[in-house]
Design a protein around this motif. Structure first.
Motif, PDB file in Angstrom:
ATOM      1  N   ALA A  70      -3.144 -19.577  66.078  1.00 25.14           N
ATOM      2  CA  ALA A  70      -2.593 -19.450  64.728  1.00 25.14           C
ATOM      3  C   ALA A  70      -1.795 -20.700  64.354  1.00 25.14           C
ATOM      4  CB  ALA A  70      -1.705 -18.209  64.641  1.00 25.14           C
ATOM      5  N   ALA A  74      -2.434 -23.173  61.184  1.00 20.94           N
ATOM      6  CA  ALA A  74      -1.389 -23.565  60.235  1.00 20.94           C
ATOM      7  C   ALA A  74      -1.405 -25.074  59.997  1.00 20.94           C
ATOM      8  CB  ALA A  74      -0.020 -23.121  60.751  1.00 20.94           C
ATOM      9  N   ILE A 151       1.231 -17.810  60.044  1.00 24.07           N
ATOM     10  CA  ILE A 151       0.594 -19.050  59.584  1.00 24.07           C
ATOM     11  C   ILE A 151       1.268 -19.546  58.316  1.00 24.07           C
ATOM     12  CG2 ILE A 151      -1.547 -20.048  58.688  1.00 24.07           C
ATOM     13  CD1 ILE A 151      -3.086 -18.173  60.541  1.00 24.07           C
TER      14      ILE A 151
END
Length: 471
Positions: A70, A74, A151
């Motif tokens: 994750a 991001a 995120i």
């Protein structure tokens, strides 16, 4: 006439003679030195600098991927804004570089100084635009691509830091382009390498929390990035302002000129557009892939890995372009074409290596980023399919360099648009609608085929109309 006046005139004559000799040496080198030796000699600082930059991009993403998938997503979602920022910085720097070089060549030194001075003022303006965007719109931008709270939070924090502190990269790039305009390639390389190495080391420390620092994760990656840019900027400013160069940056008595700004962006704007095409493409493709956060992460990994292949070629082209341009102006068709063909051959070899790596070792490349089983399932065919565009890209990139060097910037711009935007985005949308993730990756090699057809047509026209008539 006084003795003092005679001495002054004699000194000026000696200086002019020295400058004429230096100019003749440069001309003789461009016209007579063996093409391979000349091109590699001019290209290796840029190739090494870009190689280290590509290494930093990969290592930084490997660090972030070890935090979590994750976290990598991001950073991947924030990547297009970073690329757009770099595009504006580099494109503006190219305009400043070109204007300074032309004014120095015309012996209009005061105008060269004004061009350099304007570059720094424009850097502050560009920084203000991105800083305002980052401060007020980062969360809105991230929310357009994800509904994951983690995120959204991490990506927003990363984006705010790199945009609000982007003054460092704008000034750094401008400083390097001013130095390059005077013919100095080594000092800019030293600045760039120093920043990248510090970034790699500090990223490891801050992301994972070593040597007494807290574990900062994605935020640590952003902080390391801006610190590396800050140190590179400071080093460049010391080298530019602390030593005597052909250009002088004016701090006081400066008046902003709309005409000089226009002259900078007459060359710089097409370069900004060409640099920004990939960012714009990613904006759209990330939106198309928004149904799968893992697919977005895979695309982010691909662009970090492909920089390891493509950036050294762009460095090679920086060495080839002035040779092609010089010999085009000198009407030396043989040296022009020899440079183009040699550049293409070297690019093709690099692309062959990249293609083999992506075809034979896709899972191993993904595992560098701690890929999950799902990421390997999605990413393995993705890397193999996209890598099919590498070999035709060698032809496209080198031909685009030829277009630019011979004064046909718009041909190069359209080439980039077809390869990176006009071709990929519609194809990605269509293929996703038809077959989802299984087909979307074919947009890259198909777009490259379109770019190759375009290149063949316009290269043939350019050769028949202009190059073939050179003596």
């Amino acid at each position: 006439m006084t003795q003092e006046t005679k001495d002054r005139i004699e000194g000026i004559e000696k200086q002019n003679e020295t400058e004429r000799k230096e100019h003749n040496i440069k001309e003789n080198k461009m016209a007579s030195m063996p093409v391979g030796k000349l091109m590699l000699g001019m290209a290796w600082p840029a190739m090494l600098s870009m190689f280290i930059q590509a290494l930093y991009n990969i290592v930084d993403s490997i660090y972030v991927a070890k935090v979590s998938e994750a976290s990598l997503t991001a950073v991947s979602l924030a990547f297009p804004i970073q690329m757009l920022m770099i595009s504006v910085a580099v494109g503006t720097g190219v305009g400043v570089n070109s204007l300074i070089a032309r004014r120095l060549g015309a012996r209009r030194f005061e105008e060269a100084n004004m061009a350099a001075s304007h570059g720094f003022r424009i850097a502050f303006i560009n920084w203000a635009v991105f800083a305002l965007f980052g401060f007020f719109f980062s969360k809105m931008y991230m929310a357009a691509y994800t509904d994951s709270p983690y995120i959204l939070e991490q990506g927003t924090a990363y984006l705010v830091i790199v945009t609000v502190c982007s003054l460092f990269v704008f000034v750094q790039v401008n400083t390097e382009k001013v130095l390059q305009a005077t013919g100095n390639m080594l000092l800019p390389m030293a600045c760039s390498l120093t920043g990248a190495i510090i970034n790699i080391i500090l990223g490891y420390i801050l992301i994972f929390g070593h040597f007494g620092f807290p574990e900062m994760g994605v935020v640590g990656s952003a902080v390391a990035t801006v610190v590396g840019q800050f140190i590179s900027m400071c080093m460049g400013l010391v080298l530019l302002l602390g030593k005597k160069h052909e250009v002088t940056v004016k701090i006081r008595g400066f008046k902003f000129s709309g005409q000089i700004t226009k002259d900078i962006y007459s060359v710089g704007f097409p370069s900004v557009v060409m640099q920004a095409i990939v960012s714009v493409m990613l904006f759209f493709v990330n939106g198309i892939l928004a149904f799968s956060e893992t697919a977005v992460a895979v695309l982010g990994i691909y662009f970090k890995l492909n920089s390891f292949i493509f950036l050294p070629i762009f460095g090679l082209n920086q060495g080839a372009m002035p040779i092609i341009g010089y010999n085009y102006g000198a009407k030396n068709r043989d040296r022009l074409m020899k440079t183009y063909k040699l550049g293409f051959k070297i690019s093709l070899v690099i692309m062959c290596i990249g293609t083999l790596l992506f075809l034979l070792l896709p899972a191993q490349l993904l595992l560098l980023f701690d890929a999950s089983e799902n990421m390997i399932i999605i990413g393995t065919p993705a890397l193999r399919i996209i890598s099919l565009c590498f070999l035709p890209a060698a032809f496209g990139i080198m031909t685009s360099t030829l277009f630019q060097a011979t004064g046909h910037g718009m041909l190069s711009l359209w080439m980039s648009l077809i390869r990176q935007l006009v071709g990929i985005v519609p194809l990605a949308f269509l293929l996703t609608s038809i077959g989802g993730l299984a087909l979307v990756w074919w947009a890259w090699p198909l777009a490259e085929i379109l770019g190759t057809i375009y290149c063949i047509i316009f290269l043939n026209r350019l050769y028949k109309k202009e190059i073939s008539t050179l003596s």
